[in-house]
Design a protein around this motif. Structure first.
Motif, PDB file in Angstrom:
ATOM      1  N   ARG A   1      13.780   6.829  -8.422  1.00 60.52           N
ATOM      2  CA  ARG A   1      14.813   7.070  -7.411  1.00 60.52           C
ATOM      3  C   ARG A   1      14.459   6.340  -6.110  1.00 60.52           C
ATOM      4  NH1 ARG A   1      19.591   7.093  -5.982  1.00 60.52           N
ATOM      5  NH2 ARG A   1      20.172   8.530  -4.348  1.00 60.52           N
ATOM      6  N   PHE A   2      13.180   6.381  -5.737  1.00 67.92           N
ATOM      7  CA  PHE A   2      12.707   5.665  -4.550  1.00 67.92           C
ATOM      8  C   PHE A   2      12.985   4.164  -4.694  1.00 67.92           C
ATOM      9  CE2 PHE A   2       8.894   3.461  -2.680  1.00 67.92           C
ATOM     10  CZ  PHE A   2       9.301   3.529  -1.357  1.00 67.92           C
ATOM     11  N   GLN A   3      12.680   3.613  -5.855  1.00 64.45           N
ATOM     12  CA  GLN A   3      12.939   2.184  -6.089  1.00 64.45           C
ATOM     13  C   GLN A   3      14.441   1.888  -5.994  1.00 64.45           C
ATOM     14  OE1 GLN A   3      10.596   0.479  -5.525  1.00 64.45           O
ATOM     15  NE2 GLN A   3       9.207   0.117  -7.207  1.00 64.45           N
ATOM     16  N   ASP A   4      15.267   2.771  -6.538  1.00 61.48           N
ATOM     17  CA  ASP A   4      16.719   2.594  -6.465  1.00 61.48           C
ATOM     18  C   ASP A   4      17.198   2.634  -5.011  1.00 61.48           C
ATOM     19  OD1 ASP A   4      16.748   2.471  -9.235  1.00 61.48           O
ATOM     20  OD2 ASP A   4      17.458   4.543  -9.482  1.00 61.48           O
ATOM     21  N   LEU A   5      16.639   3.554  -4.224  1.00 60.75           N
ATOM     22  CA  LEU A   5      17.003   3.652  -2.805  1.00 60.75           C
ATOM     23  C   LEU A   5      16.621   2.377  -2.052  1.00 60.75           C
ATOM     24  CD1 LEU A   5      15.977   7.333  -1.982  1.00 60.75           C
ATOM     25  CD2 LEU A   5      18.289   6.423  -2.248  1.00 60.75           C
ATOM     26  N   ARG A   6      15.436   1.874  -2.318  1.00 60.05           N
ATOM     27  CA  ARG A   6      14.989   0.637  -1.657  1.00 60.05           C
ATOM     28  C   ARG A   6      15.919  -0.524  -2.001  1.00 60.05           C
ATOM     29  NH1 ARG A   6      10.272  -1.235  -3.559  1.00 60.05           N
ATOM     30  NH2 ARG A   6      10.100  -2.638  -1.811  1.00 60.05           N
ATOM     31  N   ARG A   7      16.291  -0.607  -3.258  1.00 57.80           N
ATOM     32  CA  ARG A   7      17.191  -1.675  -3.699  1.00 57.80           C
ATOM     33  C   ARG A   7      18.553  -1.549  -2.988  1.00 57.80           C
ATOM     34  NH1 ARG A   7      15.346  -2.016  -8.262  1.00 57.80           N
ATOM     35  NH2 ARG A   7      16.155  -0.060  -9.098  1.00 57.80           N
ATOM     36  N   ASP A   8      19.071  -0.323  -2.902  1.00 62.22           N
ATOM     37  CA  ASP A   8      20.333  -0.093  -2.200  1.00 62.22           C
ATOM     38  C   ASP A   8      20.241  -0.529  -0.739  1.00 62.22           C
ATOM     39  OD1 ASP A   8      21.544   0.963  -4.427  1.00 62.22           O
ATOM     40  OD2 ASP A   8      21.483   3.042  -3.730  1.00 62.22           O
TER      41      ASP A   8
ATOM     42  N   VAL B   1       0.849  -1.199   0.000  1.00 60.91           N
ATOM     43  CA  VAL B   1       0.000   0.000   0.000  1.00 60.91           C
ATOM     44  C   VAL B   1       0.882   1.245   0.000  1.00 60.91           C
ATOM     45  CG1 VAL B   1      -1.614   1.355   1.412  1.00 60.91           C
ATOM     46  CG2 VAL B   1      -2.011  -1.085   1.054  1.00 60.91           C
ATOM     47  N   TYR B   2       1.912   1.257   0.816  1.00 57.36           N
ATOM     48  CA  TYR B   2       2.827   2.405   0.880  1.00 57.36           C
ATOM     49  C   TYR B   2       3.511   2.618  -0.478  1.00 57.36           C
ATOM     50  CZ  TYR B   2       6.614   5.473   2.260  1.00 57.36           C
ATOM     51  OH  TYR B   2       7.479   6.527   2.347  1.00 57.36           O
ATOM     52  N   ILE B   3       4.001   1.553  -1.071  1.00 56.19           N
ATOM     53  CA  ILE B   3       4.697   1.648  -2.353  1.00 56.19           C
ATOM     54  C   ILE B   3       3.751   2.136  -3.444  1.00 56.19           C
ATOM     55  CG2 ILE B   3       5.824   0.262  -4.143  1.00 56.19           C
ATOM     56  CD1 ILE B   3       7.031  -1.364  -1.729  1.00 56.19           C
ATOM     57  N   GLU B   4       2.529   1.672  -3.426  1.00 53.03           N
ATOM     58  CA  GLU B   4       1.532   2.135  -4.401  1.00 53.03           C
ATOM     59  C   GLU B   4       1.225   3.621  -4.191  1.00 53.03           C
ATOM     60  OE1 GLU B   4      -0.916   1.789  -7.706  1.00 53.03           O
ATOM     61  OE2 GLU B   4       0.637   0.457  -6.944  1.00 53.03           O
ATOM     62  N   GLN B   5       1.129   4.048  -2.944  1.00 54.16           N
ATOM     63  CA  GLN B   5       0.906   5.467  -2.649  1.00 54.16           C
ATOM     64  C   GLN B   5       2.085   6.302  -3.175  1.00 54.16           C
ATOM     65  OE1 GLN B   5       0.868   6.459   1.546  1.00 54.16           O
ATOM     66  NE2 GLN B   5      -0.389   8.265   1.184  1.00 54.16           N
TER      67      GLN B   5
ATOM     68  N   LEU C   1       4.574  10.517  -6.305  1.00 53.55           N
ATOM     69  CA  LEU C   1       5.858  10.962  -6.820  1.00 53.55           C
ATOM     70  C   LEU C   1       5.832  11.041  -8.341  1.00 53.55           C
ATOM     71  CD1 LEU C   1       8.179   8.712  -4.603  1.00 53.55           C
ATOM     72  CD2 LEU C   1       7.627  11.136  -4.240  1.00 53.55           C
ATOM     73  N   SER C   2       6.690  11.885  -8.888  1.00 56.60           N
ATOM     74  CA  SER C   2       6.852  11.902 -10.345  1.00 56.60           C
ATOM     75  C   SER C   2       7.506  10.585 -10.762  1.00 56.60           C
ATOM     76  CB  SER C   2       7.727  13.080 -10.768  1.00 56.60           C
ATOM     77  OG  SER C   2       9.067  12.862 -10.347  1.00 56.60           O
ATOM     78  N   ALA C   3       7.511  10.308 -12.043  1.00 61.18           N
ATOM     79  CA  ALA C   3       8.119   9.068 -12.533  1.00 61.18           C
ATOM     80  C   ALA C   3       9.602   8.999 -12.151  1.00 61.18           C
ATOM     81  CB  ALA C   3       7.946   8.948 -14.043  1.00 61.18           C
ATOM     82  N   ALA C   4      10.311  10.102 -12.285  1.00 59.31           N
ATOM     83  CA  ALA C   4      11.738  10.134 -11.931  1.00 59.31           C
ATOM     84  C   ALA C   4      11.937   9.945 -10.428  1.00 59.31           C
ATOM     85  CB  ALA C   4      12.368  11.443 -12.399  1.00 59.31           C
ATOM     86  N   GLU C   5      11.094  10.590  -9.615  1.00 55.56           N
ATOM     87  CA  GLU C   5      11.199  10.444  -8.158  1.00 55.56           C
ATOM     88  C   GLU C   5      10.885   9.008  -7.739  1.00 55.56           C
ATOM     89  OE1 GLU C   5       9.902  14.839  -6.497  1.00 55.56           O
ATOM     90  OE2 GLU C   5       8.335  13.447  -7.123  1.00 55.56           O
TER      91      GLU C   5
ATOM     92  N   TYR D   1       6.775   6.392   6.209  1.00 54.97           N
ATOM     93  CA  TYR D   1       8.046   5.678   6.137  1.00 54.97           C
ATOM     94  C   TYR D   1       8.463   5.118   7.497  1.00 54.97           C
ATOM     95  CZ  TYR D   1      12.722   4.376   4.795  1.00 54.97           C
ATOM     96  OH  TYR D   1      13.855   3.658   4.559  1.00 54.97           O
ATOM     97  N   ALA D   2       7.933   5.671   8.562  1.00 53.63           N
ATOM     98  CA  ALA D   2       8.249   5.173   9.909  1.00 53.63           C
ATOM     99  C   ALA D   2       7.896   3.692  10.047  1.00 53.63           C
ATOM    100  CB  ALA D   2       7.523   5.999  10.964  1.00 53.63           C
ATOM    101  N   ALA D   3       6.925   3.221   9.286  1.00 58.03           N
ATOM    102  CA  ALA D   3       6.543   1.812   9.359  1.00 58.03           C
ATOM    103  C   ALA D   3       7.671   0.891   8.883  1.00 58.03           C
ATOM    104  CB  ALA D   3       5.287   1.568   8.524  1.00 58.03           C
ATOM    105  N   PHE D   4       8.603   1.418   8.103  1.00 53.94           N
ATOM    106  CA  PHE D   4       9.729   0.628   7.620  1.00 53.94           C
ATOM    107  C   PHE D   4      10.905   0.639   8.592  1.00 53.94           C
ATOM    108  CE2 PHE D   4       7.375   1.545   3.798  1.00 53.94           C
ATOM    109  CZ  PHE D   4       7.470   0.381   3.063  1.00 53.94           C
ATOM    110  N   LEU D   5      10.802   1.464   9.623  1.00 53.64           N
ATOM    111  CA  LEU D   5      11.897   1.598  10.587  1.00 53.64           C
ATOM    112  C   LEU D   5      11.664   0.688  11.793  1.00 53.64           C
ATOM    113  CD1 LEU D   5      12.133   5.490  10.534  1.00 53.64           C
ATOM    114  CD2 LEU D   5      13.616   3.852   9.342  1.00 53.64           C
ATOM    115  N   PRO D   6      12.730   0.360  12.500  1.00 59.04           N
ATOM    116  CA  PRO D   6      12.559  -0.434  13.723  1.00 59.04           C
ATOM    117  C   PRO D   6      11.684   0.311  14.736  1.00 59.04           C
ATOM    118  CG  PRO D   6      14.860  -0.370  13.061  1.00 59.04           C
ATOM    119  CD  PRO D   6      14.135   0.614  12.195  1.00 59.04           C
TER     120      PRO D   6
END
Length: 114
Positions: free
Chosen positions: A34-41, A18-22, A27-31, A70-75
């Motif tokens: 970049r988000f996907q690249d950050l997640r992969r990193d 749900v978060y990723i779909e939101q 976000l713009s296509a470029a943003e 994004y806090a949901a992805f943090l410990p």
């Protein structure tokens, strides 16, 4: 010393999707790319937490729901506070992240309307 944590926080798959779909919609296509690249990193290299937060917040600072969500992805124990103060000339964004260890990271952004 930077805070290092397991890059995979305990978030159930449906909530993450749900978060990723939101993010894809806000976000713009470029943003979004970049988000996907950050997640992969984060998954492959295990970026330190402060660097990870800085990169994500720099990318998403205009979208309160994405920053706070994004806090949901943090410990457990991380708090994210988001404030947006528009003026007739520009928009100010103030984001504070408090770690369970008492560290505070502050981010400030200004987007000009002129």
């Amino acid at each position: 010393m930077p805070v290092r944590v397991d890059p995979v926080a305990p978030l159930d798959r449906p909530s993450a999707m749900v978060y990723i779909e939101q993010a894809r919609h806000l976000l713009s296509a470029a943003e979004y790319q970049r988000f996907q690249d950050l997640r992969r990193d984060m998954r492959t290299r295990g970026v330190d937490l402060k660097e990870d937060l800085t990169r994500i917040i720099n990318l998403m600072h205009r979208h309160m729901s994405l920053v706070v969500g994004y806090a949901a992805f943090l410990p457990n124990g991380f708090l994210i506070n988001y404030e947006h103060e528009p003026t007739h000339i520009d928009d100010w964004y103030f984001i504070t992240v408090t770690t369970p260890y008492g560290e505070v990271y502050e981010y400030r952004f200004r987007d000009s309307r002129v």
